[in-house]
Structure formats: C-alpha cells, structure tokens
Motif scaffolding. Sequence first.
Motif, short mmCIF file in Angstrom:
data_model
loop_
_atom_site.label_atom_id
_atom_site.label_comp_id
_atom_site.label_asym_id
_atom_site.label_seq_id
_atom_site.Cartn_x
_atom_site.Cartn_y
_atom_site.Cartn_z
N GLY A 88 0.79 -1.24 0.00
CA GLY A 88 0.00 0.00 0.00
C GLY A 88 0.81 1.28 0.00
N HIS A 89 2.11 1.18 0.34
CA HIS A 89 2.90 2.41 0.47
C HIS A 89 4.36 2.08 0.19
N SER A 90 4.79 2.39 -1.03
CA SER A 90 6.20 2.15 -1.39
C SER A 90 6.79 3.41 -2.00
N HIS A 91 8.13 3.42 -2.04
CA HIS A 91 8.88 4.43 -2.80
C HIS A 91 9.94 3.67 -3.58
N LEU A 92 9.61 3.26 -4.78
CA LEU A 92 10.57 2.48 -5.58
C LEU A 92 11.82 3.29 -5.90
N VAL A 213 -3.17 11.16 -6.47
CA VAL A 213 -2.48 12.38 -6.09
C VAL A 213 -2.11 12.29 -4.62
N LYS A 214 -0.83 12.49 -4.33
CA LYS A 214 -0.33 12.42 -2.95
C LYS A 214 -0.10 13.83 -2.41
N VAL A 215 -0.62 14.10 -1.21
CA VAL A 215 -0.44 15.41 -0.60
C VAL A 215 0.07 15.24 0.83
N GLU A 272 -1.81 8.27 5.57
CA GLU A 272 -0.58 7.53 5.83
C GLU A 272 0.07 8.00 7.12
N HIS A 273 0.62 7.06 7.87
CA HIS A 273 1.41 7.27 9.10
C HIS A 273 0.52 7.41 10.35
N GLY A 274 -0.14 8.56 10.53
CA GLY A 274 -1.09 8.72 11.65
C GLY A 274 -0.51 8.50 13.04
N GLY A 340 3.87 -0.22 4.25
CA GLY A 340 4.92 -0.05 5.23
C GLY A 340 5.86 1.11 5.00
N ASP A 341 5.70 1.82 3.83
CA ASP A 341 6.67 2.86 3.45
C ASP A 341 7.99 2.22 3.05
N VAL A 342 7.88 1.11 2.29
CA VAL A 342 9.07 0.36 1.89
C VAL A 342 9.88 1.18 0.89
ZN ZN Z 1 6.24 7.38 2.20
#
Ligand code: ZN
Length: 432
Positions: A88-92, A213-215, A272-274, A340-342
């Motif tokens: 659900g949450h990556s940064h390739l 869109v990510k903000v 995300e995060h919270g 996980g913000d992988v």
């Molecule tokens: Zn992230």
Amino acid sequence: MRILRNLAALLLAAPVAAAAQATPPPQPILLRPARVFDAVAAQPHDGWVVLVQGGRIAAVGPAASVSAAGARVVELPGTTLIPGLIEGHSHLLLHPYNETSWDEQVLYEPLALRVARATAGARATLLAGFTTTRDLGTEGAGYADVGLRDAIAEGIIPGPRVIATTRAIVATGAYGPRGAPEWRLPQGAEEATGPDEIARVARDQIGHGADWVKVYADYRWADDDDARPTFTQEELRRLVEVSNAAGRPVVAHASTAEGMRRAALAGVATIEHGDQGTVEVFRLMRERNVGYCPTLAATEAVRQYRGWRKGREPEPPQVLEKRRSFRAALEAGVTLCMGGDVGVYAHGDNAREMELMVDYGMTPLQVLMAATAVNARLFHLEDRIGTIRPGLGADLVAVEGDPTRDVSAIRRVRFVMKDGTIYRGPGMAAEP
Ligand SMILES: [Zn+2]
C-alpha cells in the motif's frame, strides 16, 4: 438453432482471434497447492485448485469440480495459494536510509542511477509475492515512476503493477532537503500554496501520468521536531475536488490529529502514518470511509538507523506512540491498509509491515486480508485483483505453510504469477 449458436460464437470470437495474432492464446495452467486462501472466505480451502487461462482466473474450487483438460499442471505441494499481495505504500525510487541518507539521495544521486536501482527494487518486490504496489512519491525523481510503471506493464522489466503518484504535493516551505536559508534547494516534492495553485499542480501531475495524487497534510516546519498542519482545509478540499473530478483518488501524508482531521474532512481516500491519531479522528475516518496505512515498519526502521537496538533496548517514544495510535485505530474500527513505506527499508522486505501489524495487535488473517482484498478495495481495484475469483486477473502467490495462522509463512514464497505469467517457482519459462 445450432447454426445460430455457431454464428454467435463466431461473432463473439472474432475480436479475440484478431488480438490473438499478436499474442498466441497461452495453454491453460492448473495450479495444485495444498490449499487455497481466496480472500473471500475467512478460511483456506483444502484440496482446491485454480485454473488460469489468458492471464485470468478461469476457475477455482475443489479439484474434482475443475476441468484440467489440456492444461499444464503446476504442482505446489505444502503451499497455500493466495492472491498476489498488494503493497500500500512504497517508494521504488528510494533505497534504505542507512545506505544513503534521504537528503543525499534526493540531491546527489543521478536520475539514471535511481531508475536503474528502482528496476532492481521492482524485481525484488515482485519475487517477494507483491504483485501490485501503490508508489507514493518519487522524492525528487520527477515522473520516473510513470516510466517504471509502463516498462513493467509492457513486460520490459519484471515488477509489480504500479499505481503512480509522480512528485507528490507539499506546502511551500514545508519539505526538504533544507539548506542554509539563503539557498533554494531542489525539493523532494512539488510545492504549492493556495487553492488555485494546488489545483494547478494536481492537474499538472495528473497530466504527467499520476494515477493518484499524494499530498502532505502536515510536516515539520524548519527545524521543528514536531509536525504541524501545512495546507488549509480550503486548499485540501480544492485538491480533492479537482483530483476526483479527473478520476484520481487522493492520499494524504499526515501524522498529527489535526492534519488527519483536515484530510479526512476534505475527502481523501487514505491517510498515511497517523502517529498522533486519536480514537476520535480514527472514528471520523471510519465514518468517511478513509483507509489508514500505519507504516509501522518505516517508524521502526528509522529508529534503528538512529541507533535503537530492537529487542535489546526498550522501545523508543516514537515506537510506543505508534503502538498507541495503532490500538486507537483498531478500537475505532477504521479500515486498515497494509503499507509499510518500503524504500525506507529494502524493497522485497515488504513482509516486514505484515509481521509488525500482527505484533501490534491484528490477527494473521486480518493482516492477510488487508494486504489482498482490503487493499484492492481501498485502491479501487477489487474488480481486477485482490481475491481469487473467476474473471479476475491471475495474480497468484504460493507460500509454504498457512499464512492465515502464521504470518511468517509470507516469507516462504515458492511461486509468483502476475497476470498469468509465472515469475518464480515451478512452471516458469525462464529466469526473469
Ligand atoms: Zn512514504
């Protein structure tokens, strides 16, 4: 009657036959694991099989009920076949910060280097059983996620299906890298101020290929230790309005209760995060159908990079805060996303978040549902992936053991198929 039926069959077959000239119809594949977890029922089905044809799931059920005529049989003894996992949450375009700090990656790594490394990260992600990823910002690498997404979709490189967000949007002055105040450094995301400008930037990113869109609804200002809200309610509302009108959902980074509240009221799809989330704000999210992606693994990874020896030292305040907010989220009944913000930690190690979600209080079954059917629904992909049902795309993973009882089984990947192509395990045509 038969003539009519044949005529109908011919007419129906015509477009398929035309398409088949480019891609020959593949032989059906019958997958025979020990059991199938379809993410529809809450229990795995012993003795079930799955038939795949033309990149789709053609049939699923007890072995005796599925015709294997003409199919190539792939034996997967001792395994549970599950839907392809969804990150659900990556940064390739990022790699672990203990290798290179975020600032140095953004400022000094050539784009070509970052993209080349991202192709290796994409391959590792797929081979770990994650057949889809929502990639939440290139962090200074422009629109490179769009090219990666398309290269994977065209079969040029192996990787997960990518939901791209391109550059992400931050409030002017509220992101990094930060230098001396005299300098204007290139930023890891695109700045905007005011409803009109945020609308323009969102439209521009959509025009450059963003699927979502990510903000950043909050962030640390200047040298502050703590995050504070960035965009106003009006700015966030306008962002969601123009993005949704273009068919793009909005995802918000927010760690403060006020940032989360504004994002939820504005109508974002996930938060995300919270870290500072309260039961009240998680209840608001539940009421507004906003999913929550806790990114436990990133919090723990960053603390470990800063010297925390997990298991040998008490948990630092940031980890304890995360445990508290996670419990509040469970109490409020908000929909939990698996992300996980992988990229903060290694690509291919995506299972880390799933293990922590169990450690922080969910059951293995709940976590497995979050990483399959729930993420598919949160990402509006439930008609294509996320469960094992006839007609859906054949994203299928076999793991040794039963991950509905023991989450660590997720690490014992024996077979990976995406869109009907085998990338790992028996039956594979060639090493990807
Ligand atoms: Zn992230």
